[in-house]
Design an enzyme around this catalytic site. Structure first.
Site, PDB file in Angstrom:
ATOM      1  N   HIS A   1      -0.754  11.705   1.986  1.00 26.11           N
ATOM      2  CA  HIS A   1       0.206  12.732   2.379  1.00 26.11           C
ATOM      3  C   HIS A   1       0.244  13.895   1.394  1.00 26.11           C
ATOM      4  CE1 HIS A   1       1.695   9.674  -0.229  1.00 26.11           C
ATOM      5  NE2 HIS A   1       2.562  10.522  -0.706  1.00 26.11           N
TER       6      HIS A   1
ATOM      7  N   ASP B   1       0.760  10.831   8.824  1.00 23.30           N
ATOM      8  CA  ASP B   1       0.427  11.616   7.631  1.00 23.30           C
ATOM      9  C   ASP B   1      -1.052  12.004   7.571  1.00 23.30           C
ATOM     10  OD1 ASP B   1      -0.614   9.098   7.119  1.00 23.30           O
ATOM     11  OD2 ASP B   1      -0.332   9.302   4.951  1.00 23.30           O
TER      12      ASP B   1
ATOM     13  N   ASP C   1      -1.962   6.628   8.074  1.00 17.86           N
ATOM     14  CA  ASP C   1      -1.401   5.292   7.875  1.00 17.86           C
ATOM     15  C   ASP C   1       0.127   5.280   7.850  1.00 17.86           C
ATOM     16  OD1 ASP C   1      -1.257   6.506   5.417  1.00 17.86           O
ATOM     17  OD2 ASP C   1      -2.245   4.887   4.307  1.00 17.86           O
ATOM     18  N   ARG C   2       0.742   6.456   7.668  1.00 19.90           N
ATOM     19  CA  ARG C   2       2.212   6.479   7.648  1.00 19.90           C
ATOM     20  C   ARG C   2       2.783   6.837   9.017  1.00 19.90           C
ATOM     21  NH1 ARG C   2       4.617   8.755   2.031  1.00 19.90           N
ATOM     22  NH2 ARG C   2       3.374   7.405   0.707  1.00 19.90           N
TER      23      ARG C   2
HETATM   24  C1  G1P Z   1       3.739   5.787  -2.567  1.00 18.96           C
HETATM   25  C2  G1P Z   1       4.739   4.911  -1.864  1.00 18.96           C
HETATM   26  C3  G1P Z   1       4.154   3.530  -1.641  1.00 18.96           C
HETATM   27  C4  G1P Z   1       2.839   3.657  -0.875  1.00 18.96           C
HETATM   28  C5  G1P Z   1       1.912   4.629  -1.569  1.00 18.96           C
HETATM   29  C6  G1P Z   1       0.656   4.889  -0.763  1.00 18.96           C
HETATM   30  O1  G1P Z   1       3.402   5.228  -3.805  1.00 18.96           O
HETATM   31  O2  G1P Z   1       5.942   4.824  -2.588  1.00 18.96           O
HETATM   32  O3  G1P Z   1       5.070   2.738  -0.940  1.00 18.96           O
HETATM   33  O4  G1P Z   1       2.202   2.411  -0.773  1.00 18.96           O
HETATM   34  O5  G1P Z   1       2.573   5.875  -1.778  1.00 18.96           O
HETATM   35  O6  G1P Z   1       0.937   5.465   0.476  1.00 18.96           O
HETATM   36  P1  G1P Z   1       4.076   5.697  -5.206  1.00 18.96           P
HETATM   37  O7  G1P Z   1       3.851   7.179  -5.314  1.00 18.96           O
HETATM   38  O8  G1P Z   1       5.543   5.398  -5.083  1.00 18.96           O
HETATM   39  O9  G1P Z   1       3.384   4.877  -6.251  1.00 18.96           O
HETATM   40 ZN    ZN Z   2      -1.443   7.865   3.975  1.00 20.60          ZN
END
Ligand code: G1P
Ligand code: ZN
Length: 543
Positions: free
Chosen positions: A114, A277, A281-282
Site C-alpha cells: 500500500h 491495495d 492483498d488488503r
Molecule cells: C503492516 C500491518 C501488518 C501487515 C503488514 C503487511 O505492518 O500493520 O498487519 O501484515 O503491514 O501488509 P507494520 O507496518 O505494522 O509492520
Molecule cells: Zn498489500
C-alpha cells in the site's frame, strides 16, 4: 547464451521487514542493489535451482525493469522454468495461488503493498515459499545473512522477454511462460464461493462498487465481479493499473479511499462497496453508509463460514494477529474451535494453515484470508462478504449489528504516528518495556491490569519463538492497549497504538469508536508520553 559472473559489494540494509524488503525506488535502483538481494535468494533457496519460480508484481514503477533483471539472473542461476504474469503483473494472492497450483519451488513478488509508487515512491521484493506463503523468519534471516557477504552475482546479457503477450519463451536452458495473471485465480474463487447466489443478489438490484485504486486488482475485479458475476460495467472504479497508482496512496482505508466512501452515502448510495491495495492483498468493506472494521470483518466471516460452500462443513480454527481486536475470539469460543494469537505479519499464519489447524485468519490492518492461498486476499474477502450477504438476505449494517448483539462489540481503533524520529521511537518503546513489571497486577486510571508484557510467540507447529512483537497491556474488563513500531515503513519510524474495549450491552453499541475509546486513548498517550517524546499532539492516521 553466455552467463556472466559480475562482482558486487554487499549492502548492509537488506533485512526483510514485516513483509519483504521495502525501500525507496532510488535505493533499489542504485548499483546492484536488486541483483544482490535476488542472488542471495538463489544462493540460499537451493530448491529453486532446477525448479520453477513464479514471478510478478503489482505493476508499480520499476516493476518491468526488475522483472527482466530477475529473469536473466534466474536463467544464469540454473532455474528450469519461470512463470511470469503478463506485463509482469500478479497480485500477491494470485502469485500465492499460482505457486501452489503449479507446485513451484517458490515465488518472487515485487511490491511495496500500500506504499505509494512512482520514481519517488517505494519498491519492494518478497520471497514466497513452495506453500505459497511469505518466507518464514529462518529463511529471511538466511537471505539477509547472505546479502551481508555477497561478492558476486550471475546474469546474462540476453534480450528482454516480451511480457505483453501470453506465450512460452526460452532464455538459455530456462523456459519462461508468460501467463494470464487472472485466470488461475478466478478459477480458484469460483470453486470456493456460491457464485449462483451472488449472481442472483446482483441481478436483484443490489448495488456494489469496487475501488481498485489504480493498482493491481482492477483486471481481477473486472473479470470476476463484472464479467463472471454480472455486476454492471463501471462497477470497478480506478480499474486501470498505473505505475504511480494515479499519484495516490493505494491503501484501502477511510482516508485514502474517500471517493469510494462517498459513493456509499445518500439515498442513491451503494449497498456494498470495497477497495483493495497496491498488490491486492488488503480489503476494506463498506455497507450503505457503514464501515466494517477489519477485526469485525474477520469475526463476522468466521461466524458465517458455513454459508460459503468451501467451508460448509465448518472451520477447524481461526487466527488473528496480536493487535487485531478480540472479536473473533468470541466467535471461536461459541463455535468451540481453536483461536490463535500470532505476531503481526501474514507469515505467522502459514504453519497453522498448512497444518489444517485454522481456515480463516486476519489482521486489523485490512487483511483477511483463508486456507485457499497463503497470503491475505482482498478479493477473497469481498467475495466472502457478497456470499454471506446473498445467503443471509440482509444488509451489511444488519449483519454486523446483529453480530454485536449476539457476541458483544469490540470497539477498536489504531492511531499511527508516522515518520517520527527513530531514536525517540526506540526510547519510547524501551521506557514502556521497562515499566511493564510495575504495571503487572496493578491498576491504571481505574482499570485493573490483567497482564502487561512484550508479546512473545511460540509457533505451535515448529516451536520457533518470536520475541518483542509489541507491548500489550490487557485490562480485566476486556480492554487493551498495544504499542508497536511498524516493520514496513521506509522513512523514520512509525508508532502504532492499538486500542480496544469490549461492550456487551446492545444499548451501548452505537457509539463512535473514538468516543467509546476516549479514556483508553488518554491513558495510552499519557503512559507512553507520546507528545513529549515524538513532538506530535495527534496521530497522522486514525483507522
Ligand atoms: C503492516 C500491518 C501488518 C501487515 C503488514 C503487511 O505492518 O500493520 O498487519 O501484515 O503491514 O501488509 P507494520 O507496518 O505494522 O509492520
Ligand atoms: Zn498489500
Amino acid at each position: 547464451m553466455p552467463f556472466i559472473t559480475y562482482s558486487t559489494h554487499p549492502f548492509k540494509d537488506q533485512k526483510p521487514g514485516t513483509s519483504g524488503l521495502r525501500k525507496r525506488v532510488e535505493v533499489f535502483r542504485q548499483g546492484h542493489y536488486l541483483h544482490n538481494f535476488v542472488q542471495a535468494v538463489f544462493d540460499t533457496q537451493t530448491e529453486l535451482i532446477g525448479g520453477t519460480l513464479v514471478l510478478g508484481g503489482d505493476g508499480r514503477f520499476f516493476n518491468r525493469e526488475a522483472i527482466q533483471i530477475i529473469l536473466k539472473m534466474a536463467a544464469a542461476n540454473g532455474l528450469a522454468r519461470v512463470l511470469v504474469g503478463q506485463n509482469g503483473l500478479l497480485s500477491t494472492p494470485a502469485a500465492s495461488c499460482v505457486i501452489r497450483k503449479y507446485a513451484a519451488a517458490g515465488g518472487l513478488i515485487l511490491s511495496a503493498s500500500h506504499n505509494p509508487g512512482g520514481p519517488d515512491g517505494d519498491f519492494g521484493i518478497k520471497f514466497n515459499m513452495a506453500n505459497g506463503g511469505p518466507a518464514n523468519e529462518q529463511l529471511t534471516d538466511a537471505i539477509f545473512a547472505r546479502t551481508l557477504e555477497i561478492a558476486d552475482f550471475r546474469s546474462t546479457e540476453g534480450d528482454d522477454i516480451p511480457l505483453d503477450t501470453v506465450g512460452s519463451y526460452q532464455l538459455g536452458d530456462m523456459s519462461v511462460e508468460v501467463i494470464d495473471p487472472v485466470s488461475d485465480y478466478a478459477e480458484l474463487m469460483a470453486g470456493i464461493f456460491d457464485f449462483e447466489a451472488i449472481r442472483g443478489l446482483l441481478a436483484g438490484g443490489f448495488r456494489i462498487r469496487f475501488d481498485a485504486m489504480h493498482a493491481i486488482t482492477g483486471p481481477y475485479a473486472q473479470r470476476i465481479l463484472e464479467q463472471q458475476l454480472g455486476a454492471p460495467a463501471g462497477t470497478v472504479i480506478n480499474a486501470e493499473p498505473k505505475e504511480d497508482f494515479g499519484g495516490h496512496h493505494p491503501d484501502p482505508n477511510l482516508v485514502h479511499a474517500a471517493e469510494l466512501v462517498a459513493m456509499t452515502k445518500g439515498p442513491e448510495g451503494a449497498d456494498f462497496a470495497a477497495a483493495s491495495d497496491g498488490d491486492g492483498d488488503r480489503n476494506m468493506i463498506l455497507g450503505h453508509d457503514f464501515f466494517v472494521t477489519p477485526s469485525d470483518s474477520l469475526a463476522v466471516l468466521a461466524a458465517n463460514a458455513r454459508l460459503i460452500p468451501a467451508h460448509a462443513a465448518g472451520i477447524p480454527g481461526v487466527a488473528r494477529s496480536m493487535p487485531t481486536s478480540q472479536a473473533v475470539d468470541h466467535v471461536a469460543r461459541d463455535l468451540g474451535i481453536e483461536c490463535f494469537e500470532t505476531p503481526t505479519g501474514w507469515k505467522f499464519f502459514g504453519n497453522l494453515l498448512d497444518a489444517g489447524r485454522i481456515a480463516f485468519c486476519g489482521e486489523e490492518s485490512f487483511g483477511t484470508g483463508s486456507d485457499h492461498v497463503r497470503e491475505k486476499d482482498g478479493l477473497w474477502a469481498v467475495l466472502a462478504w457478497l456470499n454471506v450477504i446473498a445467503r443471509r438476505g440482509q444488509s451489511v449494517a444488519d449483519i454486523v449489528t446483529g453480530h454485536w448483539q449476539r457476541y458483544g462489540r469490540n470497539y477498536y481503533s489504531r492511531h499511527d504516528y508516522e515518520g517520527i524520529n527513530s531514536k525517540a521511537a526506540g526510547e519510547l518503546m524501551k521506557t514502556l518495556r521497562d515499566r511493564l513489571p510495575q504495571l503487572q497486577g496493578g491498576s491504571l486510571d481505574g482499570r485493573d491490569v490483567a497482564y502487561a508484557d512484550d508479546f512473545s510467540y511460540t509457533d505451535p507447529i515448529d516451536g520457533s519463538v518470536s520475541e518483542r512483537q509489541g507491548i500489550r497491556i490487557g485490562f480485566a474488563d476486556g480492554s487493551r492497549i498495544v504499542f508497536r513500531l511498524s516493520g514496513t515503513g521506509t522513512v523514520g519510524a512509525t508508532l502504532r497504538v492499538y486500542l480496544e474495549s469490549f461492550q456487551p450491552d446492545p444499548a451501548q453499541q452505537q457509539l463512535d469508536p473514538q468516543v467509546a475509546l476516549a479514556s483508553l486513548i488518554e491513558t495510552a498517550n499519557r503512559l507512553a508520553e507520546i507528545e513529549s517524546r515524538t513532538g506530535r499532539a495527534a496521530p497522522d492516521v486514525i483507522t
